[in-house]
Design a protein around this motif. Structure first.
Motif, PDB file in Angstrom:
ATOM      1  N   VAL A 142       0.834  -1.209   0.000  1.00 38.53           N
ATOM      2  CA  VAL A 142       0.000   0.000   0.000  1.00 38.53           C
ATOM      3  C   VAL A 142       0.863   1.250   0.000  1.00 38.53           C
ATOM      4  CG1 VAL A 142      -1.637   1.365   1.352  1.00 38.53           C
ATOM      5  CG2 VAL A 142      -2.003  -1.088   1.068  1.00 38.53           C
ATOM      6  N   ILE A 143       1.862   1.288   0.892  1.00 42.04           N
ATOM      7  CA  ILE A 143       2.718   2.460   1.005  1.00 42.04           C
ATOM      8  C   ILE A 143       3.469   2.723  -0.302  1.00 42.04           C
ATOM      9  CG2 ILE A 143       4.762   3.397   2.165  1.00 42.04           C
ATOM     10  CD1 ILE A 143       3.850   1.997   4.693  1.00 42.04           C
ATOM     11  N   ALA A 144       3.905   1.646  -0.961  1.00 44.89           N
ATOM     12  CA  ALA A 144       4.641   1.775  -2.212  1.00 44.89           C
ATOM     13  C   ALA A 144       3.721   1.992  -3.404  1.00 44.89           C
ATOM     14  CB  ALA A 144       5.488   0.533  -2.436  1.00 44.89           C
ATOM     15  N   GLN A 145       2.414   2.025  -3.159  1.00 42.36           N
ATOM     16  CA  GLN A 145       1.416   2.218  -4.215  1.00 42.36           C
ATOM     17  C   GLN A 145       1.541   1.167  -5.319  1.00 42.36           C
ATOM     18  OE1 GLN A 145       1.639   6.285  -5.564  1.00 42.36           O
ATOM     19  NE2 GLN A 145       1.319   7.114  -3.515  1.00 42.36           N
ATOM     20  N   GLY A 146       1.813  -0.057  -4.870  1.00 41.82           N
ATOM     21  CA  GLY A 146       1.885  -1.168  -5.815  1.00 41.82           C
ATOM     22  C   GLY A 146       3.220  -1.329  -6.503  1.00 41.82           C
ATOM     23  N   GLN A 147       4.168  -0.439  -6.227  1.00 41.82           N
ATOM     24  CA  GLN A 147       5.486  -0.506  -6.851  1.00 41.82           C
ATOM     25  C   GLN A 147       6.530  -0.538  -5.739  1.00 41.82           C
ATOM     26  OE1 GLN A 147       5.705   2.888  -9.443  1.00 41.82           O
ATOM     27  NE2 GLN A 147       4.165   2.084 -10.867  1.00 41.82           N
ATOM     28  N   LEU A 148       6.943  -1.754  -5.374  1.00 48.15           N
ATOM     29  CA  LEU A 148       7.801  -1.928  -4.206  1.00 48.15           C
ATOM     30  C   LEU A 148       9.132  -1.206  -4.334  1.00 48.15           C
ATOM     31  CD1 LEU A 148       7.119  -5.692  -3.335  1.00 48.15           C
ATOM     32  CD2 LEU A 148       6.138  -3.639  -2.288  1.00 48.15           C
ATOM     33  N   GLN A 149       9.617  -0.991  -5.564  1.00 46.23           N
ATOM     34  CA  GLN A 149      10.875  -0.268  -5.730  1.00 46.23           C
ATOM     35  C   GLN A 149      10.755   1.184  -5.279  1.00 46.23           C
ATOM     36  OE1 GLN A 149       9.059  -1.522  -8.145  1.00 46.23           O
ATOM     37  NE2 GLN A 149       8.794  -0.090  -9.868  1.00 46.23           N
ATOM     38  N   ALA A 150       9.508   1.676  -5.200  1.00 42.93           N
ATOM     39  CA  ALA A 150       9.302   3.060  -4.753  1.00 42.93           C
ATOM     40  C   ALA A 150       9.630   3.236  -3.276  1.00 42.93           C
ATOM     41  CB  ALA A 150       7.852   3.482  -5.015  1.00 42.93           C
ATOM     42  N   LEU A 151       9.737   2.140  -2.522  1.00 46.03           N
ATOM     43  CA  LEU A 151      10.068   2.229  -1.099  1.00 46.03           C
ATOM     44  C   LEU A 151      11.468   2.789  -0.875  1.00 46.03           C
ATOM     45  CD1 LEU A 151       8.612  -1.142   0.232  1.00 46.03           C
ATOM     46  CD2 LEU A 151       7.724   1.159   0.659  1.00 46.03           C
ATOM     47  N   LEU A 152      12.309   2.750  -1.916  1.00 47.77           N
ATOM     48  CA  LEU A 152      13.655   3.285  -1.789  1.00 47.77           C
ATOM     49  C   LEU A 152      13.643   4.795  -1.620  1.00 47.77           C
ATOM     50  CD1 LEU A 152      15.441   1.160  -4.559  1.00 47.77           C
ATOM     51  CD2 LEU A 152      15.447   0.777  -2.083  1.00 47.77           C
ATOM     52  N   HIS A 153      12.552   5.423  -2.044  1.00 46.68           N
ATOM     53  CA  HIS A 153      12.432   6.868  -1.919  1.00 46.68           C
ATOM     54  C   HIS A 153      11.645   7.182  -0.644  1.00 46.68           C
ATOM     55  CE1 HIS A 153      13.920   7.017  -6.029  1.00 46.68           C
ATOM     56  NE2 HIS A 153      12.947   6.191  -6.384  1.00 46.68           N
ATOM     57  N   LEU A 154      12.299   7.074   0.499  1.00 45.67           N
ATOM     58  CA  LEU A 154      11.613   7.193   1.779  1.00 45.67           C
ATOM     59  C   LEU A 154      11.014   8.571   2.005  1.00 45.67           C
ATOM     60  CD1 LEU A 154      14.034   5.211   4.135  1.00 45.67           C
ATOM     61  CD2 LEU A 154      11.880   4.453   3.121  1.00 45.67           C
ATOM     62  N   GLY A 155      11.596   9.591   1.386  1.00 46.15           N
ATOM     63  CA  GLY A 155      11.085  10.934   1.597  1.00 46.15           C
ATOM     64  C   GLY A 155       9.631  11.074   1.195  1.00 46.15           C
ATOM     65  N   GLY A 156       9.208  10.287   0.226  1.00 48.28           N
ATOM     66  CA  GLY A 156       7.832  10.370  -0.247  1.00 48.28           C
ATOM     67  C   GLY A 156       6.850   9.645   0.644  1.00 48.28           C
ATOM     68  N   HIS A 157       7.350   8.950   1.668  1.00 45.67           N
ATOM     69  CA  HIS A 157       6.482   8.167   2.539  1.00 45.67           C
ATOM     70  C   HIS A 157       6.627   8.613   3.992  1.00 45.67           C
ATOM     71  CE1 HIS A 157       6.068   5.620  -0.973  1.00 45.67           C
ATOM     72  NE2 HIS A 157       7.372   5.461  -1.009  1.00 45.67           N
ATOM     73  N   TRP A 158       7.043   9.860   4.216  1.00 49.66           N
ATOM     74  CA  TRP A 158       7.291  10.357   5.565  1.00 49.66           C
ATOM     75  C   TRP A 158       6.046  10.251   6.436  1.00 49.66           C
ATOM     76  CZ3 TRP A 158      10.725  10.777   8.979  1.00 49.66           C
ATOM     77  CH2 TRP A 158      10.669  11.699  10.022  1.00 49.66           C
ATOM     78  N   GLY A 159       4.885  10.618   5.902  1.00 46.92           N
ATOM     79  CA  GLY A 159       3.653  10.559   6.680  1.00 46.92           C
ATOM     80  C   GLY A 159       3.289   9.144   7.071  1.00 46.92           C
ATOM     81  N   ASP A 160       3.485   8.195   6.155  1.00 46.58           N
ATOM     82  CA  ASP A 160       3.190   6.793   6.467  1.00 46.58           C
ATOM     83  C   ASP A 160       4.116   6.269   7.558  1.00 46.58           C
ATOM     84  OD1 ASP A 160       1.158   6.583   4.525  1.00 46.58           O
ATOM     85  OD2 ASP A 160       2.643   6.271   2.956  1.00 46.58           O
ATOM     86  N   LEU A 161       5.388   6.660   7.503  1.00 43.18           N
ATOM     87  CA  LEU A 161       6.335   6.225   8.528  1.00 43.18           C
ATOM     88  C   LEU A 161       5.966   6.793   9.900  1.00 43.18           C
ATOM     89  CD1 LEU A 161       9.726   6.563   6.600  1.00 43.18           C
ATOM     90  CD2 LEU A 161       8.518   4.458   7.174  1.00 43.18           C
ATOM     91  N   LEU A 162       5.549   8.058   9.930  1.00 47.32           N
ATOM     92  CA  LEU A 162       5.115   8.652  11.188  1.00 47.32           C
ATOM     93  C   LEU A 162       3.908   7.912  11.750  1.00 47.32           C
ATOM     94  CD1 LEU A 162       5.379  12.525  10.601  1.00 47.32           C
ATOM     95  CD2 LEU A 162       6.738  11.131  12.164  1.00 47.32           C
ATOM     96  N   MET A 163       2.981   7.542  10.875  1.00 46.74           N
ATOM     97  CA  MET A 163       1.781   6.838  11.327  1.00 46.74           C
ATOM     98  C   MET A 163       2.127   5.446  11.836  1.00 46.74           C
ATOM     99  SD  MET A 163      -1.352   7.545  11.776  1.00 46.74           S
ATOM    100  CE  MET A 163      -2.671   6.554  12.505  1.00 46.74           C
TER     101      MET A 163
END
Length: 309
Positions: A142-163
């Motif tokens: 879900v966090i990677a929006q279906g593209q697991l390689q996107a997890l490498l860009h942690l800056g785009g998931h800051w809110g999810d990490l905080l949650m």
């Protein structure tokens, strides 16, 4: 026949509570543009404290020796459940969607299993381990929006990490409740924890300042302080009393669904295929994890849901 009728009506109680908490997640995301996390968190508990004081202060005074005996536990519970969980959730709302917040919030039972290993030395069974792994993969999807390689860009998931961190802290809250099993009336416990929460907020308010209430944020503050903090926990306790903790706890799994529906129609957030696939994976894992862990969860569900969501 009459008894069956009352049971059917009682089923509405947890649905109402979960709906209120789900709507509060949507409200949290909506009001993020109009008030700072520190401000809404402080105002929320201030409203709840003011409303409860006329009724609860005399009761707390009557039970002052009992409260004094457990003040350290109340202080710790308040720090994890009201300051860290709620504060981080309000901060996460600035960087992620209500839909994602609702999905991540469903991870509380999973994280509780692993926190129990640390605090209670409880060894999880194979269903709990497999279910946790399955759910975690679904969350990553879900966090990677279906593209697991996107997890490498942690800056785009800051809110999810905080949650995720916020939910992790809330798992500690539930485990501490089970560890201590305080023989204190629930509403007294809630009131004292709210009092500690206000004290904790004061340094942040003095350092960061506090936003003024206005036409754009007052309704959201009142909703969080009255409905999410007081009415929903009361309705939930009624549900536990009438349906039992096991049957009631199942309704918590509806929170991501309710939140997604509310976010779609109110906040115009898109529900995409990666939400569907990831959500199914997550819920499947949660169900697996609870096959053998439901008895442990039921012992704390009445108290664990007191302050949320």
């Amino acid at each position: 026949m009459q008894q069956n009728k009352w049971v059917k009506l009682a089923v509405m109680l947890p649905l109402i509570a979960v709906f209120i908490w789900s709507l509060n997640i949507a409200v949290t995301r909506y009001v993020a543009d109009y008030i700072s996390p520190v401000s809404i968190s402080f105002y929320r508990w201030l409203v709840a404290f003011i409303v409860l004081t006329p009724v609860m202060l005399p009761k707390v005074w009557q039970q002052r020796q009992l409260v004094a005996l457990h003040w350290r536990q109340f202080a710790i519970l308040s720090a994890f459940g009201m300051l860290l969980y709620q504060g981080l959730a309000y901060s996460a709302a600035h960087y992620t969607t209500a839909t994602n917040m609702g999905i991540i919030n469903a991870f509380i039972p999973i994280f509780t299993i692993f926190v129990s290993i640390i605090i209670l030395k409880e060894v999880p069974n194979r269903f709990a381990v497999m279910g946790s792994l399955v759910s975690f993969l679904g969350l990553l999807y879900v966090i990677a929006q279906g593209q697991l390689q996107a997890l490498l860009h942690l800056g785009g998931h800051w809110g999810d990490l905080l949650m995720i961190i916020a939910v992790f802290f809330y798992a500690f809250y539930g485990v501490f409740l089970k560890k201590w099993q305080l023989k204190v009336p629930l509403m007294i416990s809630l009131y004292v924890q709210i009092g500690f929460s206000l004290i904790y907020h004061l340094p942040f308010v003095l350092w960061l300042g506090i936003d003024r209430l206005d036409m754009q944020n007052t309704a959201s503050v009142l909703y969080a302080g009255l409905f999410a903090s007081l009415i929903a926990p009361w309705v939930w306790m009624l549900a536990v009393e009438r349906l039992g903790p096991n049957r009631t706890s199942i309704f918590m799994n509806l929170m991501p669904i309710f939140t997604a529906i509310l976010a779609y129609f109110w906040l115009h957030e898109a529900w995409t295929m990666h939400h569907t696939i990831g959500g199914i994976i997550i819920i499947t894992g949660i169900v697996m994890a609870q096959i053998k862990a439901r008895q442990v969860q039921s012992e704390t569900i009445e108290s664990t849901s007191m302050i949320n969501k």
